[in-house]
Design a protein around this motif. Structure first.
Motif, PDB file in Angstrom:
ATOM      1  N   MET A 164     -11.549   4.723 -40.978  1.00 50.64           N
ATOM      2  CA  MET A 164     -12.313   3.918 -40.013  1.00 50.64           C
ATOM      3  C   MET A 164     -13.508   3.759 -40.299  1.00 50.64           C
ATOM      4  SD  MET A 164     -12.830   3.046 -35.821  1.00 50.64           S
ATOM      5  CE  MET A 164     -11.088   2.649 -35.478  1.00 50.64           C
ATOM      6  N   HIS A 165     -14.154   2.359 -40.798  1.00 54.20           N
ATOM      7  CA  HIS A 165     -15.972   2.321 -41.293  1.00 54.20           C
ATOM      8  C   HIS A 165     -16.602   3.198 -40.070  1.00 54.20           C
ATOM      9  CE1 HIS A 165     -19.998   0.902 -42.111  1.00 54.20           C
ATOM     10  NE2 HIS A 165     -19.037   0.197 -43.233  1.00 54.20           N
ATOM     11  N   PRO A 166     -17.814   4.123 -40.613  1.00 50.97           N
ATOM     12  CA  PRO A 166     -18.426   5.184 -39.407  1.00 50.97           C
ATOM     13  C   PRO A 166     -19.500   3.880 -38.303  1.00 50.97           C
ATOM     14  CG  PRO A 166     -18.356   4.754 -41.258  1.00 50.97           C
ATOM     15  CD  PRO A 166     -18.097   4.538 -41.833  1.00 50.97           C
ATOM     16  N   LYS A 167     -19.708   2.699 -38.756  1.00 52.82           N
ATOM     17  CA  LYS A 167     -20.831   2.036 -37.952  1.00 52.82           C
ATOM     18  C   LYS A 167     -19.597   0.820 -36.823  1.00 52.82           C
ATOM     19  CE  LYS A 167     -24.302   1.222 -40.900  1.00 52.82           C
ATOM     20  NZ  LYS A 167     -25.226  -0.211 -41.203  1.00 52.82           N
ATOM     21  N   THR A 168     -18.373   1.249 -37.132  1.00 53.40           N
ATOM     22  CA  THR A 168     -17.571   0.390 -36.314  1.00 53.40           C
ATOM     23  C   THR A 168     -17.839   0.967 -34.558  1.00 53.40           C
ATOM     24  OG1 THR A 168     -16.142   0.135 -37.558  1.00 53.40           O
ATOM     25  CG2 THR A 168     -15.353  -0.091 -35.239  1.00 53.40           C
ATOM     26  N   LYS A 169     -17.671   0.179 -34.019  1.00 47.56           N
ATOM     27  CA  LYS A 169     -18.093   0.530 -32.327  1.00 47.56           C
ATOM     28  C   LYS A 169     -17.551  -0.443 -31.369  1.00 47.56           C
ATOM     29  CE  LYS A 169     -21.979   3.170 -32.941  1.00 47.56           C
ATOM     30  NZ  LYS A 169     -21.396   3.893 -33.490  1.00 47.56           N
ATOM     31  N   PHE A 170     -16.611  -1.478 -32.036  1.00 49.83           N
ATOM     32  CA  PHE A 170     -15.393  -2.386 -31.218  1.00 49.83           C
ATOM     33  C   PHE A 170     -14.400  -2.740 -32.129  1.00 49.83           C
ATOM     34  CE2 PHE A 170     -18.811  -2.546 -28.633  1.00 49.83           C
ATOM     35  CZ  PHE A 170     -18.725  -3.135 -26.611  1.00 49.83           C
ATOM     36  N   ILE A 171     -13.506  -2.947 -32.348  1.00 53.13           N
ATOM     37  CA  ILE A 171     -11.799  -3.070 -32.526  1.00 53.13           C
ATOM     38  C   ILE A 171     -11.275  -4.168 -31.632  1.00 53.13           C
ATOM     39  CG2 ILE A 171      -9.788  -2.960 -33.562  1.00 53.13           C
ATOM     40  CD1 ILE A 171     -10.331   0.394 -33.129  1.00 53.13           C
ATOM     41  N   PHE A 172     -11.627  -5.195 -32.773  1.00 51.77           N
ATOM     42  CA  PHE A 172     -11.057  -6.596 -32.268  1.00 51.77           C
ATOM     43  C   PHE A 172      -9.731  -6.944 -32.950  1.00 51.77           C
ATOM     44  CE2 PHE A 172     -10.321 -11.243 -32.667  1.00 51.77           C
ATOM     45  CZ  PHE A 172     -10.215 -11.795 -31.645  1.00 51.77           C
ATOM     46  N   GLU A 192     -18.813  -3.981 -35.645  1.00 50.93           N
ATOM     47  CA  GLU A 192     -20.745  -3.916 -35.390  1.00 50.93           C
ATOM     48  C   GLU A 192     -20.788  -3.612 -33.814  1.00 50.93           C
ATOM     49  OE1 GLU A 192     -24.439  -3.715 -37.460  1.00 50.93           O
ATOM     50  OE2 GLU A 192     -22.859  -4.199 -39.393  1.00 50.93           O
ATOM     51  N   ASN A 193     -20.277  -4.893 -33.141  1.00 47.35           N
ATOM     52  CA  ASN A 193     -21.046  -4.844 -31.747  1.00 47.35           C
ATOM     53  C   ASN A 193     -19.902  -6.143 -31.015  1.00 47.35           C
ATOM     54  OD1 ASN A 193     -22.491  -7.368 -32.473  1.00 47.35           O
ATOM     55  ND2 ASN A 193     -23.553  -5.802 -33.150  1.00 47.35           N
ATOM     56  N   ALA A 194     -19.361  -5.736 -30.321  1.00 44.73           N
ATOM     57  CA  ALA A 194     -18.716  -6.989 -28.991  1.00 44.73           C
ATOM     58  C   ALA A 194     -19.606  -8.031 -29.878  1.00 44.73           C
ATOM     59  CB  ALA A 194     -18.880  -7.255 -27.567  1.00 44.73           C
ATOM     60  N   GLU A 195     -20.660  -8.777 -29.562  1.00 49.17           N
ATOM     61  CA  GLU A 195     -21.017 -10.164 -30.081  1.00 49.17           C
ATOM     62  C   GLU A 195     -20.615 -10.960 -31.158  1.00 49.17           C
ATOM     63  OE1 GLU A 195     -23.292  -7.054 -28.944  1.00 49.17           O
ATOM     64  OE2 GLU A 195     -22.399  -8.121 -26.480  1.00 49.17           O
ATOM     65  N   LEU A 245      -9.633  -5.944 -27.328  1.00 46.77           N
ATOM     66  CA  LEU A 245     -11.828  -6.173 -27.777  1.00 46.77           C
ATOM     67  C   LEU A 245     -11.439  -4.436 -26.643  1.00 46.77           C
ATOM     68  CD1 LEU A 245     -13.577  -6.735 -29.325  1.00 46.77           C
ATOM     69  CD2 LEU A 245     -14.814  -7.047 -26.819  1.00 46.77           C
ATOM     70  N   LYS A 246     -11.679  -3.822 -28.169  1.00 45.59           N
ATOM     71  CA  LYS A 246     -11.567  -2.361 -27.923  1.00 45.59           C
ATOM     72  C   LYS A 246     -12.869  -1.626 -27.851  1.00 45.59           C
ATOM     73  CE  LYS A 246      -6.672  -1.882 -26.881  1.00 45.59           C
ATOM     74  NZ  LYS A 246      -5.930  -1.237 -26.097  1.00 45.59           N
ATOM     75  N   LYS A 247     -13.430  -1.085 -27.282  1.00 45.51           N
ATOM     76  CA  LYS A 247     -14.881   0.056 -27.273  1.00 45.51           C
ATOM     77  C   LYS A 247     -14.434   0.888 -28.102  1.00 45.51           C
ATOM     78  CE  LYS A 247     -18.468   1.634 -25.675  1.00 45.51           C
ATOM     79  NZ  LYS A 247     -19.908   1.769 -26.325  1.00 45.51           N
ATOM     80  N   VAL A 248     -15.223   1.908 -28.618  1.00 42.42           N
ATOM     81  CA  VAL A 248     -14.345   2.936 -30.071  1.00 42.42           C
ATOM     82  C   VAL A 248     -15.145   3.655 -28.772  1.00 42.42           C
ATOM     83  CG1 VAL A 248     -14.329   4.021 -31.896  1.00 42.42           C
ATOM     84  CG2 VAL A 248     -13.828   1.569 -32.165  1.00 42.42           C
ATOM     85  N   THR A 249     -14.296   4.988 -28.692  1.00 42.35           N
ATOM     86  CA  THR A 249     -15.058   6.448 -27.659  1.00 42.35           C
ATOM     87  C   THR A 249     -15.530   7.152 -29.031  1.00 42.35           C
ATOM     88  OG1 THR A 249     -12.870   6.453 -26.794  1.00 42.35           O
ATOM     89  CG2 THR A 249     -14.336   5.088 -25.459  1.00 42.35           C
TER      90      THR A 249
END
Length: 121
Positions: A1-9, A78-81, A112-116
């Protein structure tokens, strides 16, 4: 996974059997490349549902996911937006996807999943 990933759609769906070749060709050669150009889309992984057998509670279980779509694409964001951006709006409705492929899909699911947290081997 890319280190900047904050969300997975996750976009999942089934496709009419007679359109599977077109679906896979357009997804790989047009749809994914267009979406990878959208700022904030870090990666895309496509998958198909596979039979699942595993050890759980000390015994082998064969699990069937009833009604789950066969195809999925996981978009690292990178973000949900990103999903609301003008660039996403143009890319998702470009090429042959909206007119030649989308009408033949069904059982569509979007999550949409937030990476925790992440951890590697």
């Amino acid at each position: 996974m890319h280190p900047k990933t904050k969300f997975i759609f996750i976009a999942s769906m089934d496709v009419a059997p007679e359109k599977e070749a077109l679906f896979n060709e357009v997804y790989e050669t047009e749809h994914v490349p267009l979406l990878l150009k959208v700022p904030g889309v870090l990666g895309v992984t496509r998958s198909t549902t596979a039979p699942l057998a595993m050890i759980m509670g000390g015994e082998k279980k064969t699990l069937v996911a009833e009604g789950e779509p066969r195809y999925s694409a996981l978009y690292e964001l990178e973000n949900a937006e990103v999903l609301l951006s003008p660039e996403w709006a143009v890319a998702v409705d470009s090429g042959r996807w909206p007119g030649e492929v989308r009408p033949h899909t069904r059982n569509r699911r979007h999550v949409l999943k937030k990476v925790t947290g992440t951890r590697g081997a």
